[in-house]
Enzyme design. Structure first.
Site, short mmCIF file in Angstrom:
data_model
loop_
_atom_site.label_atom_id
_atom_site.label_comp_id
_atom_site.label_asym_id
_atom_site.label_seq_id
_atom_site.Cartn_x
_atom_site.Cartn_y
_atom_site.Cartn_z
N ASP A 130 22.76 -6.22 -4.50
CA ASP A 130 23.56 -5.14 -5.11
C ASP A 130 24.80 -5.67 -5.87
O ASP A 130 25.39 -4.94 -6.66
CB ASP A 130 24.04 -4.16 -4.04
CG ASP A 130 22.91 -3.32 -3.47
OD1 ASP A 130 21.76 -3.52 -3.92
OD2 ASP A 130 23.17 -2.48 -2.60
N GLN A 276 12.06 -5.64 -6.28
CA GLN A 276 13.23 -6.33 -6.84
C GLN A 276 13.92 -7.25 -5.83
O GLN A 276 14.85 -7.96 -6.17
CB GLN A 276 14.21 -5.34 -7.47
CG GLN A 276 14.89 -4.40 -6.55
CD GLN A 276 15.23 -3.07 -7.19
OE1 GLN A 276 16.11 -2.98 -8.03
NE2 GLN A 276 14.54 -2.02 -6.77
O1 F6P Z 1 21.83 -3.85 0.47
C1 F6P Z 1 20.79 -4.26 -0.32
C2 F6P Z 1 19.73 -3.18 -0.40
O2 F6P Z 1 18.68 -3.72 -1.16
C3 F6P Z 1 20.22 -1.84 -0.94
O3 F6P Z 1 20.25 -1.80 -2.34
C4 F6P Z 1 19.22 -0.88 -0.34
O4 F6P Z 1 19.78 0.39 -0.16
C5 F6P Z 1 18.92 -1.50 0.97
O5 F6P Z 1 19.20 -2.87 0.88
C6 F6P Z 1 17.49 -1.26 1.41
O6 F6P Z 1 17.31 -1.86 2.64
P1 F6P Z 1 15.96 -1.86 3.47
O7 F6P Z 1 15.09 -2.92 2.90
O8 F6P Z 1 16.37 -2.21 4.86
O9 F6P Z 1 15.36 -0.50 3.35
#
Ligand code: F6P
Length: 344
Positions: A130, A276
C-alpha cells in the site's frame, strides 16, 4: 554483541520479503558474523518456538521469488495465553536468540514498539504494497503492485475499447490510494478513486460520459478503501481479519452498476485482488528490499534496538518505531487535485 537473530514476516505478504531475508542473511553472516533463524508464520512461530535455520545456502536465488519462505500470518505477539513480552523473552532465551527482526507493516511496527518497550530486543523493516508508511518514502512491494495493476489496466482498455464498455478496475489500498493513483496515471485511466477523497456518483458519471462523448471507452480505477460521501466506512462484507480490521474488497462491484444506471453505458468490474501481491518482485523492489535487509544487520551491529530501517530519498535511514507510527502516508490532497483536473 547480538549474534543469533530471528527473522519473521508478519501481516499481508508482499513481493520483496524474500529479498530482505536474503540481503540480511548474506550481509549479516559475511560482514557481522551473525547467525539467523526464520520464525515460521510470523509472530506465531516466535510464540510457539517454530523456527528454521537461515544460512547462505537456504537463501540462494531468493531475491526473485515472491511471497515469503518463512510464511506470514495475522497473529499478533500478545496472543493469549502464550504470547506477550515475558513469554517471548523466555522463548528467545530457550532458542538462544539475541534479537528479532520483524518485517511488516503498521500493525507489525506497533506490536514491535510495544515489545521493545517491554524489554525485547527488536528491530524492524517496513513492508506493505500500500506504500502508506510515513517513515519511509517507498516500501518494497509497491512498485511490483503498480506494475501488475498497470498491466491489468492496459489489458482492460483493449477489451473495453473493442466493446465500447466502461471498465472498472478495483485495486488494493486500505487507507491510501497510492496503487490506484500510480497505476491509474500510468495506464491513462479516466477517473481514479482513492480512499482519501470521496467522490459522488454524479461526478464519476460525468467523467464517464465525457469520455464516451469523445468516442472512447472509459477506464475507472478504484481503490478498495474508496468511499462515497455518504459512507462512514469502506465497503466490507467479508468480516474481520486477524488484526480485527474489516476485510475490504467489492467496491468495484458496487460502483459498476451505479455507473451503468447513471450513464446507460455498459459497465464491467474486475477485482485485481491478491494477484497484485503475488509473483516475482520488480527489479526496483528487489534492490530496495535487499538494501533494507543489509541495512538492518548494520543496525543490529550498532545496537539499534527499537528502530526500523527506512528509505529517505535515495538513502537508507534509521527511524524509531514511534516515529514510524506517527502518521500514515496518504495521497496529499493537492497532488490528487492536480491529477483530478485530467479526469474525464
Ligand atoms: O495491507 C496490505 C493489504 O494488501 C491491503 O491493501 C489489503 O486491504 C489487505 O492487505 C488484504 O489483506 P488479506 O490478504 O489478509 O486479505
Amino acid at each position: 554483541m547480538a549474534k543469533r537473530l530471528g527473522i519473521l514476516t508478519s501481516g499481508g505478504d508482499c513481493p520483496g520479503l524474500n529479498a530482505v531475508i536474503r540481503g540480511a542473511v548474506l550481509k549479516g553472516e559475511t560482514v557481522h558474523g551473525q547467525e539467523f533463524v526464520g520464525f515460521l508464520d510470523g509472530w506465531k512461530g516466535l510464540i510457539e518456538g517454530n523456527a528454521i535455520t537461515l544460512d547462505r545456502r537456504s537463501v540462494r536465488g531468493l531475491s526473485s521469488q515472491g511471497g515469503t519462505i518463512i510464511r506470514t500470518s495475522r497473529v499478533g505477539p500478545y496472543r493469549e495465553p502464550d504470547g506477550g513480552a515475558e513469554n517471548i523473552k523466555k522463548r528467545m532465551k530457550q532458542l538462544g536468540i539475541d534479537g528479532i527482526i520483524a518485517i511488516g507493516g503498521e500493525g507489525t511496527a506497533s506490536a514491535s514498539k510495544r515489545l521493545f518497550e517491554d524489554g525485547v530486543n527488536i528491530v524492524g523493516v517496513p513492508k506493505t504494497i500500500d506504500n502508506d508508511l510515513a517513515a519511509t518514502d517507498y516500501t518494497f512491494g509497491f512498485s511490483t503492485a503498480v506494475e501488475i495493476a498497470t498491466e491489468a489496466i492496459d489489458r482492460l482498455r483493449t477489451t473495453g475499447n473493442s466493446h465500447k464498455r466502461c471498465m472498472v478496475l478495483e485495486v488494493m489500498g486500505r487507507h491510501a490510494g497510492w496503487i490506484a493513483l500510480f497505476s491509474g496515471i500510468a495506464g491513462g485511466a479516466h477517473a481514479i478513486l482513492i480512499p482519501e477523497q470521496p467522490e459522488t456518483i454524479e461526478q464519476i458519471s460525468e467523467w464517464v460520459r465525457s469520455v464516451v462523448h469523445r468516442g472512447r471507452a472509459p477506464m475507472v480505477v478504484v481503490a478498495e478503501g474508496f468511499k462515497f460521501p455518504d459512507m462512514d466506512e469502506a465497503h466490507s462484507t467479508k468480516g474481520l481479519d486477524g488484526f480485527n480490521r474489516p476485510r475490504l474488497g467489492g467496491i468495484g462491484e458496487v460502483l459498476a452498476p451505479l455507473i451503468e444506471e447513471h450513464t446507460g453505458i455498459e459497465t464491467r468490474s474486475t477485482v485485481l485482488g491478491h494477484i497484485q501481491r503475488g509473483g516475482a518482485p520488480s527489479a526496483f523492489d528487489r534492490v530496495l528490499a535487499t538494501r533494507l535487509g543489509m541495512a538492518v544487520t548494520d543496525l543490529i551491529a550498532d545496537g539499534g534496538w527499537g528502530q526500523m530501517v527506512a528509505l529517505h530519498g535515495t538513502n537508507i535511514a534509521r527511524v524509531d518505531f514511534a516515529e514510524a507510527l506517527a502518521d500514515l502516508k496518504t495521497v496529499p490532497p493537492e497532488s490528487y487535485a492536480d491529477y483530478r483536473q485530467l479526469f474525464g
